[in-house]
Design an enzyme around this catalytic site. Structure first.
Site, mmCIF file in Angstrom:
data_model
loop_
_atom_site.group_PDB
_atom_site.id
_atom_site.type_symbol
_atom_site.label_atom_id
_atom_site.label_comp_id
_atom_site.label_asym_id
_atom_site.label_seq_id
_atom_site.Cartn_x
_atom_site.Cartn_y
_atom_site.Cartn_z
ATOM 1 N N TYR A 59 0.879 -1.219 0.035
ATOM 2 C CA TYR A 59 -0.037 0.055 0.233
ATOM 3 C C TYR A 59 0.950 1.087 0.002
ATOM 4 C CZ TYR A 59 -3.521 -3.562 1.194
ATOM 5 O OH TYR A 59 -4.318 -4.380 1.219
ATOM 6 N N HIS A 123 0.138 -12.000 0.467
ATOM 7 C CA HIS A 123 -0.727 -10.923 -0.113
ATOM 8 C C HIS A 123 -1.132 -11.354 -1.612
ATOM 9 C CE1 HIS A 123 -1.470 -6.371 -0.290
ATOM 10 N NE2 HIS A 123 -2.407 -7.109 -0.774
HETATM 11 P P1 NAD Z 1 -13.850 -0.379 0.630
HETATM 12 O O1 NAD Z 1 -15.124 -1.248 0.035
HETATM 13 O O2 NAD Z 1 -13.805 -0.127 2.234
HETATM 14 O O3 NAD Z 1 -13.844 1.139 0.258
HETATM 15 C C1 NAD Z 1 -13.074 2.108 0.322
HETATM 16 C C2 NAD Z 1 -13.669 3.511 -0.109
HETATM 17 O O4 NAD Z 1 -14.865 3.689 0.370
HETATM 18 C C3 NAD Z 1 -12.672 4.697 0.261
HETATM 19 O O5 NAD Z 1 -12.659 5.519 -1.014
HETATM 20 C C4 NAD Z 1 -13.203 5.244 1.262
HETATM 21 O O6 NAD Z 1 -13.083 6.660 1.341
HETATM 22 C C5 NAD Z 1 -14.884 5.048 1.107
HETATM 23 N N1 NAD Z 1 -15.543 5.084 2.094
HETATM 24 C C6 NAD Z 1 -15.439 4.336 3.362
HETATM 25 N N2 NAD Z 1 -16.236 4.630 4.125
HETATM 26 C C7 NAD Z 1 -17.404 5.351 3.650
HETATM 27 C C8 NAD Z 1 -18.442 5.994 3.828
HETATM 28 N N3 NAD Z 1 -19.162 5.953 5.269
HETATM 29 N N4 NAD Z 1 -19.184 6.795 2.940
HETATM 30 C C9 NAD Z 1 -18.871 6.890 1.724
HETATM 31 N N5 NAD Z 1 -17.585 6.438 1.375
HETATM 32 C C10 NAD Z 1 -16.734 5.891 2.382
HETATM 33 O O7 NAD Z 1 -12.466 -1.018 0.294
HETATM 34 P P2 NAD Z 1 -11.076 -0.893 0.546
HETATM 35 O O8 NAD Z 1 -10.582 0.151 1.312
HETATM 36 O O9 NAD Z 1 -10.487 -1.439 -0.458
HETATM 37 O O10 NAD Z 1 -10.929 -2.236 1.493
HETATM 38 C C11 NAD Z 1 -10.474 -1.907 3.094
HETATM 39 C C12 NAD Z 1 -9.161 -2.601 3.442
HETATM 40 O O11 NAD Z 1 -9.202 -3.942 3.192
HETATM 41 C C13 NAD Z 1 -8.112 -1.989 2.847
HETATM 42 O O12 NAD Z 1 -7.789 -0.963 3.371
HETATM 43 C C14 NAD Z 1 -7.214 -3.269 3.113
HETATM 44 O O13 NAD Z 1 -6.735 -3.116 4.482
HETATM 45 C C15 NAD Z 1 -7.843 -4.424 3.073
HETATM 46 N N6 NAD Z 1 -7.876 -5.144 1.696
HETATM 47 C C16 NAD Z 1 -6.980 -6.106 1.375
HETATM 48 C C17 NAD Z 1 -6.843 -6.684 0.031
HETATM 49 C C18 NAD Z 1 -6.169 -7.709 -0.318
HETATM 50 O O14 NAD Z 1 -5.378 -8.201 0.710
HETATM 51 N N7 NAD Z 1 -5.897 -8.307 -1.352
HETATM 52 C C19 NAD Z 1 -7.906 -6.137 -0.883
HETATM 53 C C20 NAD Z 1 -8.816 -5.223 -0.618
HETATM 54 C C21 NAD Z 1 -8.712 -4.941 0.593
#
Ligand code: NAD
Length: 318
Positions: A59, A123
């Site tokens: 990240y 990952h």
């Molecule tokens: P998410 O579906 O949580 O979406 C994040 C987006 O939604 C961001 O733009 C954020 O600003 C917005 N958001 C969050 N809360 C909101 C709200 N209340 N209203 C409107 N918009 C809002 O997706 P994500 O961030 O991709 O996933 C969360 C976490 O999961 C990542 O930070 C990571 O730690 C993990 N992750 C891991 C993998 C992997 O290991 N391959 C893949 C995806 C995510």
């Protein structure tokens, strides 16, 4: 603000908050962020009862870990359960060799400013050779665990078939699945009994489907097929017209499943964290849910290819 709920993470003995903090935005993955705002997000999340934080050296190409490390300075170590990853270092840069992942743990500990992480995850393993993950990477991480630098070992990725295969052949404490348990795609559900039977803890990420289920809509780079993007946008507009926010419905829906220990949401906005914790406690609008699921039905469970062709999963349409 309501009180946080907790669930057990598989057989680890860890009790994790059902809503948890995804630190990828701290690396400016979604938009350029102010580092101080990122630090405030982590503090606010902890103050609101969130105790599980997920990061990766990928990240922001190590920046998220560095900012997270800054935020965790001076915070009592027992206040949070920390997860990070090994093996992915760039968009197309993967190295799951024993030597690289062993060194990677030390690099992450140094950036995060901690003596150990609770969970280390391979990952996006669909980009690697699963035989190497099973025969080399996971055993190397178990050796690291013996040194006390990590406590538990997990795997992450998009296609669900990788979890079925790897957890059948190697001891794995947790899996992290993303975009597979949200309003538009619930295919993770089918795998939950198997994972439970194998004692594997389940972490689900991206309940907003990486921005698809927001009023702002998906970022340009979003990998979903156009039909999925269009239907999600339609569902978002439908909610807005009803005076509702699709993100609220999406979050509440994701948090309901008790077989999923924790759901990671990423954000670099303190306001969003507060909103998400508040929404967690409010009742879900069942009628709105039915209507939104009906709009999304034509694209239900549609995903996209990720990783090596041999690790793709067959398209499920049911
Ligand atoms: P998410 O579906 O949580 O979406 C994040 C987006 O939604 C961001 O733009 C954020 O600003 C917005 N958001 C969050 N809360 C909101 C709200 N209340 N209203 C409107 N918009 C809002 O997706 P994500 O961030 O991709 O996933 C969360 C976490 O999961 C990542 O930070 C990571 O730690 C993990 N992750 C891991 C993998 C992997 O290991 N391959 C893949 C995806 C995510």
């Amino acid at each position: 603000m309501g009180s946080m709920k907790f669930r057990s993470l598989g057989q680890t003995g860890l009790s994790v908050s059902i809503l948890s903090y995804g630190a990828s935005p701290l690396g400016s993955v979604f938009r350029d962020i102010d580092e101080n705002e990122g630090v405030s997000c982590v503090h606010r999340a902890l103050d609101l009862g969130i105790n599980f934080i997920d990061c990766s050296p990928f990240y922001g190409l190590t920046r998220a870990e560095t900012v997270l490390g800054r935020a965790l300075q001076g915070v009592a170590r027992e206040r949070y359960i920390l997860a990070t990853k090994v093996g992915r270092y760039g968009e197309d840069e993967f190295d799951f060799s024993a030597a690289r992942v062993t060194k990677s743990v030390d690099e992450s500990l140094s950036r995060l400013g901690v003596d150990y992480v609770d969970l280390i995850q391979c990952h996006d393993i669909e980009f690697g050779d699963l035989d190497q993950i099973i025969g080399e990477t996971l055993p190397a991480l178990r050796r690291v665990a013996e040194s006390g630098k990590v406590r538990f070992v997990g795997i992450t990725g998009l296609p669900l078939s990788i979890f079925e295969r790897v957890t059948a052949q190697a001891p794995v404490d947790t899996i992290l699945s993303y975009c597979r348990y949200s309003l538009n795609d619930t295919s993770l559900e089918k795998l939950l009994p198997t994972l439970h039977g194998r004692g594997v803890g389940v972490i689900s990420a991206s309940p907003l489907s990486m921005g698809l289920l927001t009023q702002r809509g998906a970022p340009d780079w979003h990998p979903a097929p156009d039909a999925v993007k269009q239907k999600c946008a339609e569902a978002a507009q439908f909610c807005t017209a009803r005076g509702a926010d699709i993100s609220k419905l999406a979050l509440q829906f994701a948090l309901q499943n008790e077989a999923i220990a924790t759901t990671l949401v990423g954000t670099a906005s303190v306001g969003n964290i507060e909103k998400n914790v508040r929404w967690m406690d409010e009742p879900l609008d069942e009628e709105l849910l039915r209507e939104v699921l009906a709009i999304l039905q034509p694209i239900r469970n549609q995903t996209w290819p990720s990783g090596r062709p041999e690790n793709h999963e067959p398209q499920i349409n049911d």
